[in-house]
Design an enzyme around this catalytic site. Structure first.
Site, mmCIF file in Angstrom:
data_model
loop_
_atom_site.group_PDB
_atom_site.id
_atom_site.type_symbol
_atom_site.label_atom_id
_atom_site.label_comp_id
_atom_site.label_asym_id
_atom_site.label_seq_id
_atom_site.Cartn_x
_atom_site.Cartn_y
_atom_site.Cartn_z
ATOM 1 N N LYS A 34 -17.397 34.496 -25.041
ATOM 2 C CA LYS A 34 -17.605 34.507 -23.589
ATOM 3 C C LYS A 34 -16.443 33.794 -22.905
ATOM 4 C CE LYS A 34 -21.133 33.261 -20.144
ATOM 5 N NZ LYS A 34 -22.425 32.559 -19.937
ATOM 6 N N SER A 52 -25.902 35.270 -18.190
ATOM 7 C CA SER A 52 -24.565 35.649 -17.752
ATOM 8 C C SER A 52 -23.652 36.083 -18.905
ATOM 9 C CB SER A 52 -23.906 34.484 -17.010
ATOM 10 O OG SER A 52 -23.802 33.342 -17.843
ATOM 11 N N SER A 76 -28.741 32.158 -20.368
ATOM 12 C CA SER A 76 -27.612 33.088 -20.413
ATOM 13 C C SER A 76 -27.226 33.571 -21.803
ATOM 14 C CB SER A 76 -26.395 32.461 -19.728
ATOM 15 O OG SER A 76 -26.599 32.367 -18.348
#
Length: 528
Positions: free
Chosen positions: A131, A207, A231
């Protein structure tokens, strides 16, 4: 004002006029669980038992490791195919950036190690996406924006990336995320919105949406996400993969953007329970560069392969919390899973948390305050944030210091209540991961972004307890409904990731839960 309405709808003002007696706490580790780590033991070297390997339709690190050891193919050959697939799937928006030369160089080094019989372990030559709020040397850590660290590539890897590289993993891809991680669907006009591999116009979650999509698609067996409000677990649930939010402080945050420092943690999303467990053991452990990580006991996988029995394990159900607040399919799957766990000898305990209704508001106040503080540090470029981010910054500015303090008092209260539960009647808590399955993203969101408070609440309603209190939590795939994955969540006491990982392996072997890959699943191994 619009900001006042949004703030009221999110209950951000609901603590005003209420009094709490607890001391405020921003350390999400209960005092009874604080330890002194041996900082020389920065990670452990665990090899999983091949005879107990994961059973899954997904490719696992096992498949890569076996193919390399038997010289059926090499990391270098797989890397060339992966790069081609990354280019072909560009419009699926799982990966923001990748470094072709770096991937090939790392793959060549891994190939040479296998040829010499000097593999670094079971993750050697396995490809991992990261990420984009974690630093990868040579990459700009933009955290979902189009300007943060622009022209300033990271000069060193984050600790997580360093540990993965030390285990031989090949790192060279940044996974797409929400801007700053400030929502749950990874709708991002700057990078493109990740497409769910099962139904492409549906959300991958967020996310860490690119992480979820890159694993569910088959591009990677493992991705590293970050979880400040579900997330990791929300995209794992929406994409039908495993996801672990570790205990606060279990995985070093060094080299990550400090977006939500008292809530957020790094952790793995993975195709199988074994990929999840192996990656966890590699990235967890104390790090002198992160003082918070020095409070943990040794990392272990105690009883990980003990999957034939759950005798002595007590699993708590909180029916008042979820029975009327989530899609019926989740309650059906909870009943199905409960029956299986009881057959294995687990005790099912019906219980409650007295102040569970305060979790959402305390978490919202905390995360909005902390994310707004991070975003406001970029004062000269605030206008370059997406409209949704700017709206949330404006809403957050309506908060007062007393709101934040009261939220931390609630954190203390809930940590005490969880400590009492985990010290007495239960070892695990079972809930839905999300209150609904992945929604279809409106086409216009691709250009303008999206703010949908009802959907966000439904996605987050069960995940924030673990972030606010610091306990570890796990998403397990629990079959499909209407063509989309269903996810269930288990939570355990501080530092008890080993029990969660054991549960992941047990659920992976559970009969009656549909297991399948997407029709567009990408196999970068057997065709290499």
């Amino acid at each position: 004002m619009v900001t006042d309405k949004v703030a009221r709808d999110a209950l951000l003002f609901s603590l005003r006029g209420r009094a709490f007696s607890e001391m405020p706490n921003t350390l999400a580790i209960h005092s009874k669980y604080l330890c002194n780590s041996d900082i020389s033991a920065t990670s452990i070297n665990i090899a999983l038992d091949e005879s107990q390997r994961s059973i899954s339709p997904f490719l696992s690190f096992w498949d890569y490791h076996d193919a390399y050891r038997s010289h059926k193919t090499t990391p270098f050959e797989v890397a060339k195919l992966l790069i081609a697939k990354l280019k072909e799937t560009n419009q699926s928006h799982w990966i923001r950036n990748f470094d072709e030369d770096s991937i090939l160089t790392q793959a060549k080094e891994s190939t040479d190690r296998y040829n010499r019989g000097e593999s670094l372990g079971q993750l050697d030559g396995v490809f991992v996406s990261i990420k984009e709020e974690m630093s990868i040397k040579g990459f700009e850590t933009k955290c979902g924006t189009n300007f943060i660290h622009d022209g300033e590539p990271a000069e060193e890897d984050s600790t997580v990336v360093k540990r993965l590289r030390a285990a031989g993993a090949i790192v060279g891809c940044q996974a797409v995320m929400n801007e700053l991680g400030w929502d749950t669907f990874s709708v991002n006009p700057f990078t493109g919105t990740p497409k769910n591999p099962y139904i492409s116009n549906h959300s991958c979650g967020g996310s860490s949406g690119g992480s979820g999509g890159s694993v569910a698609s088959g591009l990677f067996p493992i991705s590293i996400g970050a979880d400040g409000g579900g997330s990791i677990r929300i995209p794992s649930s929406f994409c039908g993969v495993y996801g672990l939010k570790p205990t606060c402080g279990r995985v070093s945050a060094h080299g990550g953007e400090p977006v939500d420092p008292t809530l957020g943690v790094f952790g793995p999303l993975a195709a199988t329970a074994d990929d999840l467990a192996l990656t966890y053991t590699i990235i967890a452990g104390p790090d002198p560069n992160d003082p918070l990580s020095l409070h943990q006991p040794p990392v272990s996988l105690k009883d990980y392969d003990l999957t034939e029995t759950l005798a002595g394990v007590r699993i708590g159900i909180l029916p008042d919390w979820h029975s009327d607040n989530s899609d019926e399919i989740f309650n059906e799957r909870i009943e199905q899973v409960k029956a299986h766990l009881k057959q294995l000898g687990a005790t099912i305990v019906t219980t409650s948390l007295p102040d569970i209704d305060l979790v959402g508001v305390a978490h919202s106040i905390t995360i909005c305050s902390e994310m707004s503080s991070y975003a406001s540090s970029h004062t000269d470029t605030t206008s370059r944030f997406l409209p949704h981010t700017r709206l949330m910054m404006s809403v957050s500015k309506r908060l007062q210091g007393s709101d934040y303090v009261k939220a931390q008092q609630i954190r203390t209260r809930l940590m005490d209540q969880l400590h009492e539960l985990f010290s007495g009647p239960m070892d695990l808590i079972l809930t839905p991961t999300t209150g609904s399955q992945s929604p279809a993203i409106p086409p216009q969101a691709a250009a303008y972004g999206m703010s949908h408070a009802t959907w966000t609440f439904r996605a987050m309603q069960y995940v924030t307890l673990a972030n606010l209190t610091g306990i570890p939590a796990l998403n397990v795939p629990a079959g499909f409904h209407n063509g989309l994955p269903v996810g269930l969540q288990f939570m355990a006491s501080w530092w008890n990731e080993a029990l969660l990982l054991r549960i992941a392996k047990i659920i992976e072997r559970m009969p009656g839960l549909e297991k399948k890959t997407a029709d567009s699943y990408i196999d970068c191994l057997t065709t290499a």
